[in-house]
Design an enzyme around this catalytic site. Structure first.
Site, short mmCIF file in Angstrom:
data_model
loop_
_atom_site.label_atom_id
_atom_site.label_comp_id
_atom_site.label_asym_id
_atom_site.label_seq_id
_atom_site.Cartn_x
_atom_site.Cartn_y
_atom_site.Cartn_z
N TYR A 11 0.83 -1.21 0.00
CA TYR A 11 0.00 0.00 0.00
C TYR A 11 0.86 1.27 0.00
O TYR A 11 0.85 2.06 -0.96
CB TYR A 11 -0.92 -0.04 1.22
CG TYR A 11 -1.78 1.16 1.46
CD1 TYR A 11 -2.05 1.60 2.76
CD2 TYR A 11 -2.36 1.87 0.40
CE1 TYR A 11 -2.87 2.69 2.98
CE2 TYR A 11 -3.19 2.97 0.62
CZ TYR A 11 -3.43 3.38 1.93
OH TYR A 11 -4.24 4.47 2.16
N SER A 124 6.08 3.85 13.00
CA SER A 124 4.66 4.08 13.28
C SER A 124 4.48 4.84 14.58
O SER A 124 5.28 4.71 15.50
CB SER A 124 3.94 2.72 13.39
OG SER A 124 2.67 2.87 13.98
N TYR A 149 3.35 -6.25 16.76
CA TYR A 149 3.62 -5.44 15.56
C TYR A 149 4.32 -4.14 15.97
O TYR A 149 5.37 -3.79 15.44
CB TYR A 149 2.30 -5.12 14.84
CG TYR A 149 2.38 -3.89 13.97
CD1 TYR A 149 1.93 -2.65 14.44
CD2 TYR A 149 2.96 -3.94 12.71
CE1 TYR A 149 2.04 -1.53 13.66
CE2 TYR A 149 3.07 -2.81 11.93
CZ TYR A 149 2.60 -1.61 12.42
OH TYR A 149 2.72 -0.46 11.65
N LYS A 153 8.33 -2.50 15.35
CA LYS A 153 8.66 -1.15 14.84
C LYS A 153 9.65 -0.47 15.79
O LYS A 153 10.63 0.13 15.36
CB LYS A 153 7.39 -0.30 14.69
CG LYS A 153 6.48 -0.75 13.57
CD LYS A 153 7.19 -0.72 12.23
CE LYS A 153 6.32 -1.15 11.07
NZ LYS A 153 7.05 -1.18 9.79
C1 WQD Z 1 -8.52 3.22 13.83
C2 WQD Z 1 -9.72 3.43 14.74
C3 WQD Z 1 -10.38 1.43 15.90
C4 WQD Z 1 -11.72 -0.84 12.45
C5 WQD Z 1 -3.06 0.58 13.45
C6 WQD Z 1 -1.59 0.49 13.79
C7 WQD Z 1 -0.84 1.57 13.07
C8 WQD Z 1 -1.06 1.41 11.61
C9 WQD Z 1 -2.56 1.55 11.31
C10 WQD Z 1 -0.37 -0.23 10.02
C11 WQD Z 1 -9.58 2.70 16.08
C12 WQD Z 1 -11.49 1.92 14.96
C13 WQD Z 1 -11.20 0.17 13.26
C14 WQD Z 1 -13.09 -1.17 12.55
C15 WQD Z 1 -13.37 0.51 14.22
N1 WQD Z 1 -0.52 0.16 11.23
N2 WQD Z 1 -12.02 0.83 14.12
N3 WQD Z 1 -13.87 -0.47 13.44
O1 WQD Z 1 -5.44 0.81 15.29
O2 WQD Z 1 -5.21 3.33 14.94
O3 WQD Z 1 -3.54 1.81 13.93
O4 WQD Z 1 -3.26 0.52 12.05
O5 WQD Z 1 -0.40 0.43 9.02
O6 WQD Z 1 0.55 1.45 13.35
O7 WQD Z 1 -1.42 0.70 15.18
O8 WQD Z 1 -5.84 1.86 13.02
O9 WQD Z 1 -7.64 1.71 11.34
O10 WQD Z 1 -7.23 -0.26 12.91
O11 WQD Z 1 -8.26 1.81 13.81
O12 WQD Z 1 -14.08 1.13 15.03
O13 WQD Z 1 -13.62 -2.10 11.84
O14 WQD Z 1 -10.88 2.86 14.12
O15 WQD Z 1 -10.94 0.97 17.12
O16 WQD Z 1 -10.18 3.50 17.08
P1 WQD Z 1 -5.08 1.94 14.42
P2 WQD Z 1 -7.26 1.20 12.71
#
Ligand code: WQD
Length: 341
Positions: A11, A124, A149, A153
């Protein structure tokens, strides 16, 4: 002279390859296609008019990586290749440490032996854990990430800083906040492999009817609307920051060790429900959702202070949340059309 881009069909990797080519860098991609597909290479060529050199190699295979360094005059590396699913990393810690760290170390062995500098690391904001104060800047104390994960990092950063100090090299650690969006052409974006863990791909698939409804993981957080807040940065803006960071290292004519660290975000937070609403408005679609329990390991809030990148890289995020979310819908339409082919 070429730039090695590991995970270059992924990505963030693919969008960065596009920006590197747009800035006249020669690119060599190594990607094991475990989390990407070959058609992305064709689409990079369609976007840029140039086809980067590509090796479908596993970076854990030293002998294959050596072939790449023997064949090309590598002058820098942007290292994206890593497993990145937070939840999966808790179930498969050894696979994550092996893949994310062994591949990094293999590249550094080649850099050490061949006296190569200019290493950009895909890090990250997860290394900050739940920071005590907002916005988060580069001096914000690190916390041991909850997820394996995130630990890979943080360990990757430590390994690279020791590498730079011991061998007098130049590195840049780029701490991403939450990358979202797709290329304006709709030809590259975040490939949905399995059930999306991240918010925006899941919203996209819900709007497309692939998923019945979005689970909103908790609305009892101490935030304005009760849902968690993140800093969603458009993928092309993020890709451009990599080119700026690389240019800064390569133009640094000093003999000094360089350890750059940059937070890459918009500087603004958005809640889960704000993202859902913005997606619906941007694309004139509905995103049905249900409120569920909090997701284990989630932090409440994270958004960047990106002033240092603006000052030292002459870079800042330019794309509004709604505009980024429009590109996501364009990418989904492309994926739909591909399925029909
Ligand atoms: C964002 C918000 C979820 C899915 C992680 C890693 C980061 C990076 C991105 C890789 C949170 C909420 C999510 C869903 C939801 N890693 N959510 N329903 O956890 O902030 O970051 O991914 O690239 O390093 O830590 O990202 O998009 O998973 O979640 O409510 O189906 O959306 O709880 O609050 P996150 P996310």
């Amino acid at each position: 002279m070429a730039i090695l881009v590991t995970g270059g069909l992924g990505y963030i990797g693919s969008h960065t390859v596009v920006e590197l080519i747009n800035n006249n860098y020669e690119v060599v991609i190594v990607d094991d296609l475990s989390h990407s597909e070959k058609f992305i290479l064709n689409n990079i060529e369609e976007i840029t008019g140039k086809r980067p050199i590509f090796y479908p190699f596993d970076l854990k295979r030293k002998e294959l990586l050596n072939q790449v360094f023997e064949a090309h005059n590598i002058e820098g590396c942007i290292n994206f290749a890593a497993f990145k699913a937070v939840g999966e990393s808790q179930e498969k810690p050894v696979d994550y440490y092996e893949n994310n760290l062994f591949s990094l170390i293999n590249i550094l062995q080649e850099f050490k032996e061949r006296n190569i500098s200019n290493f950009i690391f895909s890090s990250s904001c997860t290394v900050y854990g739940q920071a005590d104060e907002m916005p988060i800047n580069e001096e914000t104390p690190l916390k041991t990430p909850e997820s394996v994960y995130g630990k890979t990092k943080q360990m990757g950063e430590e390994i690279l800083m020791d590498f730079a100090k011991a061998y007098n090299r130049k590195i840049s650690l780029l701490r991403y906040f939450n990358p979202i969006g797709a290329h304006e052409s709709g030809l590259i974006g975040e490939l949905p492999i399995g059930t999306p863990a991240n918010l925006v791909p899941y919203v996209m698939q819900t709007a497309a009817g692939i998923r019945e409804k979005l689970n909103v993981w908790g609305n009892d957080y101490p935030t304005e609307d009760g849902t968690a807040v993140r800093d969603y940065i458009h993928i092309t803006d993020l890709a451009k920051a990599h080119v700026a960071a690389l240019r800064r290292l390569m133009n640094d004519g000093s003999e000094e060790t360089v350890i750059d660290i940059f937070n890459l975000g918009t500087g603004k937070g958005a809640s889960v429900l704000e993202v859902v609403k913005a997606f619906e408005i941007a694309n004139n679609v509905q995103v049905p959702y249900q409120i569920c329990e909090r997701r284990a390991g989630d932090i409440v809030i994270a958004y960047a202070n990106a002033d240092k990148a603006e000052r030292e890289l002459n870079w800042k995020s330019e794309t509004l949340l709604e505009d980024s979310l429009k590109t996501v819908w364009g990418w989904q339409k492309y994926l739909n059309a591909r399925i029909k082919e």
